[in-house]
Design a protein around this motif. Structure first.
Motif, mmCIF file in Angstrom:
data_model
loop_
_atom_site.group_PDB
_atom_site.id
_atom_site.type_symbol
_atom_site.label_atom_id
_atom_site.label_comp_id
_atom_site.label_asym_id
_atom_site.label_seq_id
_atom_site.Cartn_x
_atom_site.Cartn_y
_atom_site.Cartn_z
ATOM 1 N N ARG A 212 0.826 -1.200 0.000
ATOM 2 C CA ARG A 212 0.000 0.000 0.000
ATOM 3 C C ARG A 212 0.866 1.258 0.000
ATOM 4 O O ARG A 212 0.609 2.208 -0.729
ATOM 5 C CB ARG A 212 -0.925 0.011 1.213
ATOM 6 C CG ARG A 212 -1.863 1.226 1.239
ATOM 7 C CD ARG A 212 -2.709 1.270 2.489
ATOM 8 N NE ARG A 212 -3.697 0.188 2.499
ATOM 9 C CZ ARG A 212 -3.656 -0.860 3.331
ATOM 10 N NH1 ARG A 212 -2.676 -0.961 4.210
ATOM 11 N NH2 ARG A 212 -4.584 -1.789 3.284
ATOM 12 N N SER A 213 1.944 1.268 0.820
ATOM 13 C CA SER A 213 2.823 2.439 0.873
ATOM 14 C C SER A 213 3.577 2.614 -0.437
ATOM 15 O O SER A 213 3.811 3.744 -0.892
ATOM 16 C CB SER A 213 3.810 2.303 2.040
ATOM 17 O OG SER A 213 4.692 1.220 1.838
ATOM 18 N N ASP A 228 2.784 -11.681 -12.517
ATOM 19 C CA ASP A 228 1.507 -12.241 -12.078
ATOM 20 C C ASP A 228 1.342 -12.136 -10.572
ATOM 21 O O ASP A 228 0.267 -11.794 -10.075
ATOM 22 C CB ASP A 228 1.397 -13.711 -12.512
ATOM 23 C CG ASP A 228 1.318 -13.859 -14.019
ATOM 24 O OD1 ASP A 228 0.895 -12.892 -14.683
ATOM 25 O OD2 ASP A 228 1.689 -14.922 -14.525
ATOM 26 N N GLU A 229 2.408 -12.434 -9.827
ATOM 27 C CA GLU A 229 2.333 -12.391 -8.368
ATOM 28 C C GLU A 229 2.116 -10.963 -7.880
ATOM 29 O O GLU A 229 1.355 -10.720 -6.932
ATOM 30 C CB GLU A 229 3.611 -12.968 -7.749
ATOM 31 C CG GLU A 229 3.792 -14.459 -7.955
ATOM 32 C CD GLU A 229 4.213 -14.829 -9.363
ATOM 33 O OE1 GLU A 229 4.751 -13.946 -10.081
ATOM 34 O OE2 GLU A 229 3.991 -15.987 -9.769
ATOM 35 N N PHE A 230 2.770 -10.001 -8.513
ATOM 36 C CA PHE A 230 2.630 -8.593 -8.128
ATOM 37 C C PHE A 230 1.190 -8.123 -8.370
ATOM 38 O O PHE A 230 0.583 -7.480 -7.501
ATOM 39 C CB PHE A 230 3.611 -7.740 -8.933
ATOM 40 C CG PHE A 230 3.744 -6.320 -8.439
ATOM 41 C CD1 PHE A 230 4.603 -6.018 -7.399
ATOM 42 C CD2 PHE A 230 3.029 -5.294 -9.021
ATOM 43 C CE1 PHE A 230 4.739 -4.708 -6.946
ATOM 44 C CE2 PHE A 230 3.146 -3.990 -8.581
ATOM 45 C CZ PHE A 230 4.011 -3.701 -7.533
ATOM 46 N N GLN A 231 0.636 -8.464 -9.522
ATOM 47 C CA GLN A 231 -0.727 -8.070 -9.822
ATOM 48 C C GLN A 231 -1.729 -8.749 -8.889
ATOM 49 O O GLN A 231 -2.733 -8.146 -8.484
ATOM 50 C CB GLN A 231 -1.063 -8.400 -11.282
ATOM 51 C CG GLN A 231 -0.352 -7.522 -12.299
ATOM 52 C CD GLN A 231 -0.680 -6.049 -12.105
ATOM 53 O OE1 GLN A 231 -1.831 -5.680 -11.894
ATOM 54 N NE2 GLN A 231 0.341 -5.204 -12.176
ATOM 55 N N TYR A 236 -5.551 -8.290 -4.409
ATOM 56 C CA TYR A 236 -5.857 -8.660 -3.025
ATOM 57 C C TYR A 236 -5.951 -7.425 -2.141
ATOM 58 O O TYR A 236 -6.798 -7.329 -1.264
ATOM 59 C CB TYR A 236 -4.764 -9.598 -2.505
ATOM 60 C CG TYR A 236 -5.058 -10.213 -1.159
ATOM 61 C CD1 TYR A 236 -5.926 -11.300 -1.042
ATOM 62 C CD2 TYR A 236 -4.467 -9.727 -0.004
ATOM 63 C CE1 TYR A 236 -6.195 -11.879 0.180
ATOM 64 C CE2 TYR A 236 -4.734 -10.300 1.236
ATOM 65 C CZ TYR A 236 -5.595 -11.381 1.322
ATOM 66 O OH TYR A 236 -5.859 -11.937 2.545
ATOM 67 N N LEU A 237 -5.071 -6.454 -2.397
ATOM 68 C CA LEU A 237 -5.087 -5.203 -1.635
ATOM 69 C C LEU A 237 -6.334 -4.391 -1.953
ATOM 70 O O LEU A 237 -6.964 -3.824 -1.053
ATOM 71 C CB LEU A 237 -3.832 -4.384 -1.956
ATOM 72 C CG LEU A 237 -3.719 -2.989 -1.337
ATOM 73 C CD1 LEU A 237 -3.652 -3.093 0.178
ATOM 74 C CD2 LEU A 237 -2.470 -2.283 -1.862
ATOM 75 N N GLU A 238 -6.725 -4.347 -3.215
ATOM 76 C CA GLU A 238 -7.863 -3.520 -3.629
ATOM 77 C C GLU A 238 -9.182 -4.002 -3.039
ATOM 78 O O GLU A 238 -10.055 -3.202 -2.710
ATOM 79 C CB GLU A 238 -7.946 -3.492 -5.157
ATOM 80 C CG GLU A 238 -6.817 -2.698 -5.804
ATOM 81 C CD GLU A 238 -6.832 -2.807 -7.314
ATOM 82 O OE1 GLU A 238 -7.535 -3.712 -7.833
ATOM 83 O OE2 GLU A 238 -6.148 -2.008 -7.983
#
Length: 247
Positions: A212-213, A228-231, A236-238
């Motif tokens: 998030r930061s 893929d893992e980053f997206q 998941y954050l959204e």
């Protein structure tokens, strides 16, 4: 770098463009190599170089250099020079300690985030293998229940080549770890799936605050190695971790 040219606005601007552009490129490249994450990406901008720098950003750096040199720097310089030397030394020492501590914490977090992406990729591979094995078991069970022995042999003969090609592709991507799944029942495979998905969710949850930061200050951040893992972590954050894993 701009101090020798502060008597000329043009030279101040040029020195800011050159110095900041070089620094931005080197910093962006080094951070991606070290942390496996690109903290800014100019690939969607015109006249960019490898996504680390672009013309519009370089031009902006030049004007920012003028602002810092002729507006911000001068009053700060007068204030510092008016203080006793001991106060200057104390101030520099405090700033150095704070800066060093912050750099250490941020570096640890960034390295941990890179390791999390690597762990997530391995879990994705394990999940892929488990799902393939589970699908093979289910397909075999359905064939035994609904087809005669002759039809089953015919269908399996036609599928064998395709299945072998898919398994070979998985082996080339993940080594021979699929061999360790042979002989397991569907219930055992489903239990392994749940364990892997729980581990993956735990990794995403641990890295949520740091991601998030990162996105707040670098909205174009990305990772080529762990795309893929980053997206997946961003999704998941959204949705605050409420959605299902997309893989």
């Amino acid at each position: 770098m701009s101090e020798p040219f502060q008597d000329s606005l043009l030279l101040t601007w040029v020195s800011g463009v050159i110095g900041a552009t070089i620094l931005e490129y080197v910093t962006g490249w080094a951070m991606e190599q070290l942390f496996k994450v690109r903290y800014w990406d100019y690939n969607n901008q015109k006249f960019n170089l490898h996504g680390y720098i672009c013309l519009s950003s370089s031009i902006a750096w030049g004007f920012l250099t003028i602002f810092m040199t002729h507006v911000i720097h001068k009053p700060i310089e007068r204030a510092v020079l008016s203080l006793p030397v001991m106060w200057d030394i104390l101030f520099v020492a405090v700033v150095t300690v704070v800066f060093t501590a912050d750099a250490i914490v941020c570096t640890r977090e960034a390295l941990a985030f890179g390791r999390s992406l690597e762990a997530a990729r391995k879990l994705r591979q394990d999940l892929d293998m488990l799902r393939v094995q589970t699908a093979l078991l289910r397909m075999d069970a359905e064939d035994r229940l609904h087809e005669t022995r002759t039809d089953l042999e015919t269908r399996l003969a036609g599928r064998r080549a395709d299945l072998e090609a898919r398994l070979e592709e998985l082996r080339s991507r993940t080594g021979n770890r699929l061999e360790g799944l042979r002989g397991k029942s569907e219930s055992q495979l489903l239990e392994l799936l749940k364990e892997k998905e729980a581990s993956l969710a735990a990794i995403r949850e641990r890295r949520r605050k740091f991601l998030r930061s990162v996105l707040r200050s670098n909205p174009t951040a990305s990772s080529r190695r762990y795309k893929d893992e980053f997206q997946d972590m961003i999704h998941y954050l959204e949705d605050s971790g409420k959605g299902q894993s997309p893989f």
